[in-house]
Scaffold this motif. Sequence first.
Motif, PDB file in Angstrom:
ATOM      1  N   PHE A  42       0.861  -1.165   0.000  1.00  0.00           N
ATOM      2  CA  PHE A  42       0.000   0.000   0.000  1.00  0.00           C
ATOM      3  C   PHE A  42       0.905   1.224   0.000  1.00  0.00           C
ATOM      4  CE2 PHE A  42      -4.129  -1.962   1.186  1.00  0.00           C
ATOM      5  CZ  PHE A  42      -3.689  -3.248   1.445  1.00  0.00           C
ATOM      6  N   ARG A  43       0.323   2.380  -0.292  1.00  0.00           N
ATOM      7  CA  ARG A  43       1.114   3.609  -0.227  1.00  0.00           C
ATOM      8  C   ARG A  43       0.259   4.761   0.249  1.00  0.00           C
ATOM      9  NH1 ARG A  43       2.126   4.580  -6.737  1.00  0.00           N
ATOM     10  NH2 ARG A  43       0.010   5.258  -7.254  1.00  0.00           N
ATOM     11  N   GLN A  44       0.941   5.737   0.816  1.00  0.00           N
ATOM     12  CA  GLN A  44       0.255   6.936   1.283  1.00  0.00           C
ATOM     13  C   GLN A  44       1.087   8.155   0.935  1.00  0.00           C
ATOM     14  OE1 GLN A  44      -0.817   6.984   5.462  1.00  0.00           O
ATOM     15  NE2 GLN A  44      -2.395   8.506   5.103  1.00  0.00           N
ATOM     16  N   ALA A  45       0.516   8.997   0.107  1.00  0.00           N
ATOM     17  CA  ALA A  45       1.166  10.246  -0.273  1.00  0.00           C
ATOM     18  C   ALA A  45       0.763  11.340   0.714  1.00  0.00           C
ATOM     19  CB  ALA A  45       0.764  10.635  -1.689  1.00  0.00           C
ATOM     20  N   PRO A  46       1.561  12.407   0.825  1.00  0.00           N
ATOM     21  CA  PRO A  46       1.225  13.486   1.757  1.00  0.00           C
ATOM     22  C   PRO A  46      -0.160  14.052   1.471  1.00  0.00           C
ATOM     23  CG  PRO A  46       3.458  13.747   0.946  1.00  0.00           C
ATOM     24  CD  PRO A  46       2.849  12.624   0.147  1.00  0.00           C
ATOM     25  N   GLY A  47      -0.970  14.152   2.521  1.00  0.00           N
ATOM     26  CA  GLY A  47      -2.290  14.730   2.389  1.00  0.00           C
ATOM     27  C   GLY A  47      -3.332  13.819   1.773  1.00  0.00           C
ATOM     28  N   LYS A  48      -2.950  12.573   1.510  1.00  0.00           N
ATOM     29  CA  LYS A  48      -3.892  11.638   0.890  1.00  0.00           C
ATOM     30  C   LYS A  48      -4.090  10.419   1.773  1.00  0.00           C
ATOM     31  CE  LYS A  48      -2.994  12.889  -3.928  1.00  0.00           C
ATOM     32  NZ  LYS A  48      -2.687  12.360  -5.287  1.00  0.00           N
ATOM     33  N   GLU A  49      -5.156   9.690   1.504  1.00  0.00           N
ATOM     34  CA  GLU A  49      -5.402   8.463   2.235  1.00  0.00           C
ATOM     35  C   GLU A  49      -4.506   7.347   1.702  1.00  0.00           C
ATOM     36  OE1 GLU A  49     -10.100   9.165   3.448  1.00  0.00           O
ATOM     37  OE2 GLU A  49      -9.533   7.526   2.104  1.00  0.00           O
ATOM     38  N   ARG A  50      -4.308   6.368   2.562  1.00  0.00           N
ATOM     39  CA  ARG A  50      -3.558   5.201   2.133  1.00  0.00           C
ATOM     40  C   ARG A  50      -4.324   4.486   1.033  1.00  0.00           C
ATOM     41  NH1 ARG A  50      -2.846   1.208   6.838  1.00  0.00           N
ATOM     42  NH2 ARG A  50      -4.973   0.653   6.211  1.00  0.00           N
ATOM     43  N   GLU A  51      -3.594   3.995   0.021  1.00  0.00           N
ATOM     44  CA  GLU A  51      -4.251   3.315  -1.083  1.00  0.00           C
ATOM     45  C   GLU A  51      -3.565   1.987  -1.386  1.00  0.00           C
ATOM     46  OE1 GLU A  51      -4.093   5.543  -4.710  1.00  0.00           O
ATOM     47  OE2 GLU A  51      -1.909   5.583  -4.775  1.00  0.00           O
ATOM     48  N   PHE A  52      -4.335   1.082  -1.913  1.00  0.00           N
ATOM     49  CA  PHE A  52      -3.841  -0.225  -2.322  1.00  0.00           C
ATOM     50  C   PHE A  52      -2.959  -0.078  -3.553  1.00  0.00           C
ATOM     51  CE2 PHE A  52      -3.743  -4.629  -3.271  1.00  0.00           C
ATOM     52  CZ  PHE A  52      -4.025  -4.778  -4.627  1.00  0.00           C
ATOM     53  N   VAL A  53      -1.851  -0.828  -3.588  1.00  0.00           N
ATOM     54  CA  VAL A  53      -0.961  -0.827  -4.746  1.00  0.00           C
ATOM     55  C   VAL A  53      -0.962  -2.187  -5.431  1.00  0.00           C
ATOM     56  CG1 VAL A  53       1.434  -0.586  -5.513  1.00  0.00           C
ATOM     57  CG2 VAL A  53       0.522   0.955  -3.749  1.00  0.00           C
ATOM     58  N   ALA A  54      -0.630  -3.235  -4.665  1.00  0.00           N
ATOM     59  CA  ALA A  54      -0.531  -4.568  -5.256  1.00  0.00           C
ATOM     60  C   ALA A  54      -0.637  -5.617  -4.165  1.00  0.00           C
ATOM     61  CB  ALA A  54       0.790  -4.726  -6.013  1.00  0.00           C
ATOM     62  N   ALA A  55      -1.099  -6.802  -4.557  1.00  0.00           N
ATOM     63  CA  ALA A  55      -1.190  -7.929  -3.632  1.00  0.00           C
ATOM     64  C   ALA A  55      -0.879  -9.205  -4.372  1.00  0.00           C
ATOM     65  CB  ALA A  55      -2.588  -8.010  -3.005  1.00  0.00           C
ATOM     66  N   ILE A  56      -0.484 -10.213  -3.615  1.00  0.00           N
ATOM     67  CA  ILE A  56      -0.228 -11.524  -4.196  1.00  0.00           C
ATOM     68  C   ILE A  56      -0.759 -12.575  -3.223  1.00  0.00           C
ATOM     69  CG2 ILE A  56       2.126 -11.623  -3.241  1.00  0.00           C
ATOM     70  CD1 ILE A  56       2.885 -13.136  -5.882  1.00  0.00           C
ATOM     71  N   THR A  57      -1.508 -13.529  -3.758  1.00  0.00           N
ATOM     72  CA  THR A  57      -2.107 -14.533  -2.894  1.00  0.00           C
ATOM     73  C   THR A  57      -1.066 -15.507  -2.381  1.00  0.00           C
ATOM     74  OG1 THR A  57      -2.621 -15.987  -4.762  1.00  0.00           O
ATOM     75  CG2 THR A  57      -4.303 -14.375  -4.117  1.00  0.00           C
ATOM     76  N   GLY A  58      -1.467 -16.254  -1.341  1.00  0.00           N
ATOM     77  CA  GLY A  58      -0.531 -17.194  -0.740  1.00  0.00           C
ATOM     78  C   GLY A  58      -0.418 -18.493  -1.514  1.00  0.00           C
ATOM     79  N   SER A  59      -1.543 -19.079  -1.847  1.00  0.00           N
ATOM     80  CA  SER A  59      -1.519 -20.418  -2.427  1.00  0.00           C
ATOM     81  C   SER A  59      -1.055 -20.404  -3.876  1.00  0.00           C
ATOM     82  CB  SER A  59      -2.904 -21.042  -2.307  1.00  0.00           C
ATOM     83  OG  SER A  59      -3.877 -20.181  -2.870  1.00  0.00           O
ATOM     84  N   GLY A  60      -1.786 -19.730  -4.730  1.00  0.00           N
ATOM     85  CA  GLY A  60      -1.447 -19.765  -6.143  1.00  0.00           C
ATOM     86  C   GLY A  60      -0.520 -18.660  -6.603  1.00  0.00           C
ATOM     87  N   GLY A  61      -0.248 -17.689  -5.742  1.00  0.00           N
ATOM     88  CA  GLY A  61       0.615 -16.588  -6.138  1.00  0.00           C
ATOM     89  C   GLY A  61      -0.003 -15.700  -7.196  1.00  0.00           C
ATOM     90  N   THR A  62      -1.323 -15.541  -7.176  1.00  0.00           N
ATOM     91  CA  THR A  62      -1.987 -14.678  -8.145  1.00  0.00           C
ATOM     92  C   THR A  62      -1.773 -13.219  -7.779  1.00  0.00           C
ATOM     93  OG1 THR A  62      -3.691 -16.356  -8.500  1.00  0.00           O
ATOM     94  CG2 THR A  62      -4.195 -14.104  -9.211  1.00  0.00           C
ATOM     95  N   PRO A  63      -1.296 -12.396  -8.716  1.00  0.00           N
ATOM     96  CA  PRO A  63      -1.093 -10.980  -8.419  1.00  0.00           C
ATOM     97  C   PRO A  63      -2.328 -10.132  -8.721  1.00  0.00           C
ATOM     98  CG  PRO A  63      -0.147 -11.474 -10.553  1.00  0.00           C
ATOM     99  CD  PRO A  63      -0.748 -12.752 -10.038  1.00  0.00           C
ATOM    100  N   TYR A  64      -2.469  -9.052  -7.980  1.00  0.00           N
ATOM    101  CA  TYR A  64      -3.508  -8.058  -8.205  1.00  0.00           C
ATOM    102  C   TYR A  64      -2.833  -6.686  -8.153  1.00  0.00           C
ATOM    103  CZ  TYR A  64      -6.793 -11.810  -7.144  1.00  0.00           C
ATOM    104  OH  TYR A  64      -7.493 -12.986  -7.152  1.00  0.00           O
TER     105      TYR A  64
END
Length: 122
Positions: free
Chosen positions: A37-59
């Motif tokens: 996740f990331r948070q820029a100054p003055g902004k809310e935290r936002e999702f960047v990327a994720a990867i699952t545990g079992s199959g390793g699927t990226p988002y």
Amino acid sequence: QVQLVESGGGLVQAGGSLRLSCAASGRTFSNYAMGWFRQAPGKEREFVAAITGSGGTPYYADSVRGRFTIARYNVKNGVYLQMNSLKPEDTAVYYCAGDLTRIGSYWNGRSWGQGTQVTVSS
């Protein structure tokens, strides 16, 4: 005690690359999603990327898809974020998270790192 420790942040010019790493200790996340996740100054935290545990699927968030790549390492208890073609708007504190859950397009994590600063100059 669960710890997530990020490294690899820094200052880079627009168009450059950085690779962030996150090492987990205190528990195993191999069967759980990890992400960034990331948070820029003055902004809310936002999702960047994720990867699952079992199959390793990226988002990926739409804003980074095609430029960022997430991958697991160290028997899946660590996660990388390779960031290419960086833009000034990518400037933020980047946080690693483990044991992610998702409701629709909303992601959240149960364990968090302290964050690492990424600054992209124009």
